[in-house]
Every structure is written in C-alpha cells, then in structure tokens.
Design a protein around this motif. Structure first.
Motif, mmCIF file in Angstrom:
data_model
loop_
_atom_site.group_PDB
_atom_site.id
_atom_site.type_symbol
_atom_site.label_atom_id
_atom_site.label_comp_id
_atom_site.label_asym_id
_atom_site.label_seq_id
_atom_site.Cartn_x
_atom_site.Cartn_y
_atom_site.Cartn_z
ATOM 1 N N VAL A 55 0.841 -1.206 0.000
ATOM 2 C CA VAL A 55 0.000 0.000 0.000
ATOM 3 C C VAL A 55 0.872 1.250 0.000
ATOM 4 O O VAL A 55 0.608 2.218 -0.732
ATOM 5 N N THR A 56 1.927 1.240 0.794
ATOM 6 C CA THR A 56 2.833 2.385 0.889
ATOM 7 C C THR A 56 3.535 2.636 -0.438
ATOM 8 O O THR A 56 3.621 3.783 -0.911
ATOM 9 N N LEU A 57 4.033 1.580 -1.062
ATOM 10 C CA LEU A 57 4.721 1.708 -2.348
ATOM 11 C C LEU A 57 3.777 2.235 -3.427
ATOM 12 O O LEU A 57 4.124 3.155 -4.177
ATOM 13 N N ILE A 58 2.582 1.683 -3.489
ATOM 14 C CA ILE A 58 1.613 2.120 -4.503
ATOM 15 C C ILE A 58 1.180 3.558 -4.251
ATOM 16 O O ILE A 58 1.089 4.360 -5.191
ATOM 17 N N ALA A 59 0.935 3.915 -2.990
ATOM 18 C CA ALA A 59 0.566 5.303 -2.672
ATOM 19 C C ALA A 59 1.679 6.265 -3.064
ATOM 20 O O ALA A 59 1.422 7.351 -3.608
ATOM 21 N N SER A 60 2.915 5.860 -2.826
ATOM 22 C CA SER A 60 4.054 6.680 -3.210
ATOM 23 C C SER A 60 4.135 6.837 -4.726
ATOM 24 O O SER A 60 4.359 7.947 -5.240
ATOM 25 N N ALA A 61 3.937 5.758 -5.450
ATOM 26 C CA ALA A 61 3.963 5.823 -6.921
ATOM 27 C C ALA A 61 2.847 6.717 -7.446
ATOM 28 O O ALA A 61 3.061 7.523 -8.362
ATOM 29 N N LEU A 62 1.662 6.595 -6.867
ATOM 30 C CA LEU A 62 0.544 7.437 -7.298
ATOM 31 C C LEU A 62 0.811 8.910 -6.981
ATOM 32 O O LEU A 62 0.472 9.789 -7.785
ATOM 33 N N ALA A 63 1.420 9.179 -5.839
ATOM 34 C CA ALA A 63 1.774 10.556 -5.497
ATOM 35 C C ALA A 63 2.771 11.118 -6.506
ATOM 36 O O ALA A 63 2.605 12.240 -7.000
ATOM 37 N N VAL A 64 3.809 10.342 -6.825
ATOM 38 C CA VAL A 64 4.785 10.783 -7.829
ATOM 39 C C VAL A 64 4.063 11.082 -9.149
ATOM 40 O O VAL A 64 4.286 12.121 -9.782
ATOM 41 N N GLY A 65 3.195 10.172 -9.561
ATOM 42 C CA GLY A 65 2.460 10.365 -10.810
ATOM 43 C C GLY A 65 1.613 11.624 -10.814
ATOM 44 O O GLY A 65 1.589 12.365 -11.797
ATOM 45 N N LEU A 66 0.936 11.870 -9.716
ATOM 46 C CA LEU A 66 0.090 13.069 -9.638
ATOM 47 C C LEU A 66 0.906 14.353 -9.552
ATOM 48 O O LEU A 66 0.496 15.385 -10.078
ATOM 49 N N PHE A 67 2.064 14.306 -8.897
ATOM 50 C CA PHE A 67 2.916 15.498 -8.828
ATOM 51 C C PHE A 67 3.560 15.804 -10.181
ATOM 52 O O PHE A 67 3.860 16.955 -10.481
ATOM 53 N N LEU A 68 3.789 14.776 -10.983
ATOM 54 C CA LEU A 68 4.371 14.984 -12.311
ATOM 55 C C LEU A 68 3.314 15.233 -13.387
ATOM 56 O O LEU A 68 3.633 15.766 -14.452
ATOM 57 N N ALA A 69 2.074 14.876 -13.113
ATOM 58 C CA ALA A 69 1.000 15.016 -14.105
ATOM 59 C C ALA A 69 0.840 16.448 -14.627
ATOM 60 O O ALA A 69 0.631 16.622 -15.840
ATOM 61 N N PRO A 70 0.927 17.481 -13.796
ATOM 62 C CA PRO A 70 0.801 18.834 -14.352
ATOM 63 C C PRO A 70 1.862 19.170 -15.401
ATOM 64 O O PRO A 70 1.599 19.930 -16.335
ATOM 65 N N VAL A 71 3.048 18.586 -15.274
ATOM 66 C CA VAL A 71 4.101 18.818 -16.262
ATOM 67 C C VAL A 71 3.678 18.218 -17.606
ATOM 68 O O VAL A 71 3.767 18.864 -18.657
ATOM 69 N N SER A 72 3.216 16.983 -17.577
ATOM 70 C CA SER A 72 2.739 16.330 -18.791
ATOM 71 C C SER A 72 1.554 17.091 -19.379
ATOM 72 O O SER A 72 1.482 17.325 -20.588
ATOM 73 N N PHE A 73 0.630 17.465 -18.518
ATOM 74 C CA PHE A 73 -0.556 18.221 -18.914
ATOM 75 C C PHE A 73 -0.127 19.497 -19.642
ATOM 76 O O PHE A 73 -0.616 19.801 -20.735
ATOM 77 N N HIS A 74 0.799 20.227 -19.045
ATOM 78 C CA HIS A 74 1.269 21.479 -19.635
ATOM 79 C C HIS A 74 1.902 21.233 -21.006
ATOM 80 O O HIS A 74 1.664 21.980 -21.958
ATOM 81 N N ARG A 75 2.723 20.180 -21.112
ATOM 82 C CA ARG A 75 3.374 19.900 -22.393
ATOM 83 C C ARG A 75 2.342 19.603 -23.478
ATOM 84 O O ARG A 75 2.504 19.987 -24.641
ATOM 85 N N ILE A 76 1.287 18.891 -23.125
ATOM 86 C CA ILE A 76 0.282 18.489 -24.117
ATOM 87 C C ILE A 76 -0.579 19.676 -24.558
ATOM 88 O O ILE A 76 -0.924 19.783 -25.733
#
Length: 164
Positions: A65-86
């Motif tokens: 659960v901790t590993l998956i939550a951490s991965a999801l947090a990383v993904g959500l923190f990086l998502a605005p960068v991807s969003f902006h590029r698109i």
C-alpha cells in the motif's frame, strides 16, 4: 467580486494572474516531487532486502500500500508537467490550472498515505505492533489536521473568500 478578480493582484491582468499562479504551483510541486521520488526509490529498494522477504504478511501488505501510494503521489505530482506539455500554446492555462491544482492536492493525499505507511513500517520493527499502529494513527491525524483541516478552515473563514 468575480472569481478572476478575487485572485488578482492590483494591476495584474488575467494572463499575468494565470502565469503567476502556474509559477506558484510549479514551485510547490518541485518540493513535493523531489521528496516523493526519493521516498519511492527508497521503498523500491526495501523489497529486495533479505530481512524484508522474511517479514510477515501484515508488513508486506503495509509495504505494498505504501509503495503504490508513493507511486501514485509521484504520478500526480508529475501530471501537471505532462498536462502542460500536451496543451502548451493552446491558450488553455485557465482550464489547466484548476485541474493541475486538484492533481497536486490528490498527490498530497497519496503522499500522506505513503508517509504514514513508511512510519508504520519503521515503527513496527522497533516497537510492538499495537503501539506502532497507534503512533502511526496519530501521525496520520497530524498530517490531516495540518495539511487539510487547518487550510480548509482558513479558506472557509476568510472574509469574502479573498485569501489565496
């Protein structure tokens, strides 16, 4: 007072306001991204330790659960960068900013889960499980109070909602 005027500074037009708010969001995300990525990398290494492999099912479940939550947090923190590029150069910053802000808030929620999971993994090794769970629960409540409840209370109690 309109929603746009509420968050503007004197002499600031709509484009300048969006640029400033985007810059503020990126500054906040830089801090969250770095720490979360380090936590994620550390968690990845734990699974390959021989002592961890012999741990009980509870520890393995908390870890997962901790590993998956951490991965999801990383993904959500990086998502605005991807969003902006698109959507870059499509004049969609007014629509992008509220969505990116929600992604950051959701990332913080997953980060709370990851951090408290990490605390539980560590405290479960050095003290009894019931004490570790109790202390981790206190840490979780602390995060919820300081990261969500207090800011929400301040936001709701600001006169005319003029706070930023």
């Amino acid at each position: 007072m309109t929603e746009n005027a509420r968050y503007s500074r004197p002499g600031e037009d709509a484009g300048e306001r969006l640029d400033r708010q985007w810059g503020e969001l990126l500054q906040e995300l830089r801090l969250a991204q770095t720490g979360t990525q380090i936590l994620f990398a550390f968690l990845l290494s734990i699974a390959f330790q021989s002592a961890f492999q012999s741990a009980d099912a509870f520890t393995h479940h908390v870890y997962a659960v901790t590993l998956i939550a951490s991965a999801l947090a990383v993904g959500l923190f990086l998502a605005p960068v991807s969003f902006h590029r698109i959507v870059y150069r499509h004049k969609l910053r007014d629509r992008m900013l509220p969505i990116a802000s929600r992604m950051a808030i959701a990332g913080l929620a997953f980060l709370v889960v990851a951090l408290t999971g990490g605390v539980l993994l560590a405290t479960d090794v050095v003290m009894s499980r019931p004490v570790a769970i109790a202390l981790t629960s206190i840490v979780f409540v602390w995060f919820v109070i300081f990261w969500y409840a207090i800011p929400e209370w301040v936001r709701r109690t600001m006169p005319n909602g003029t706070g930023e």
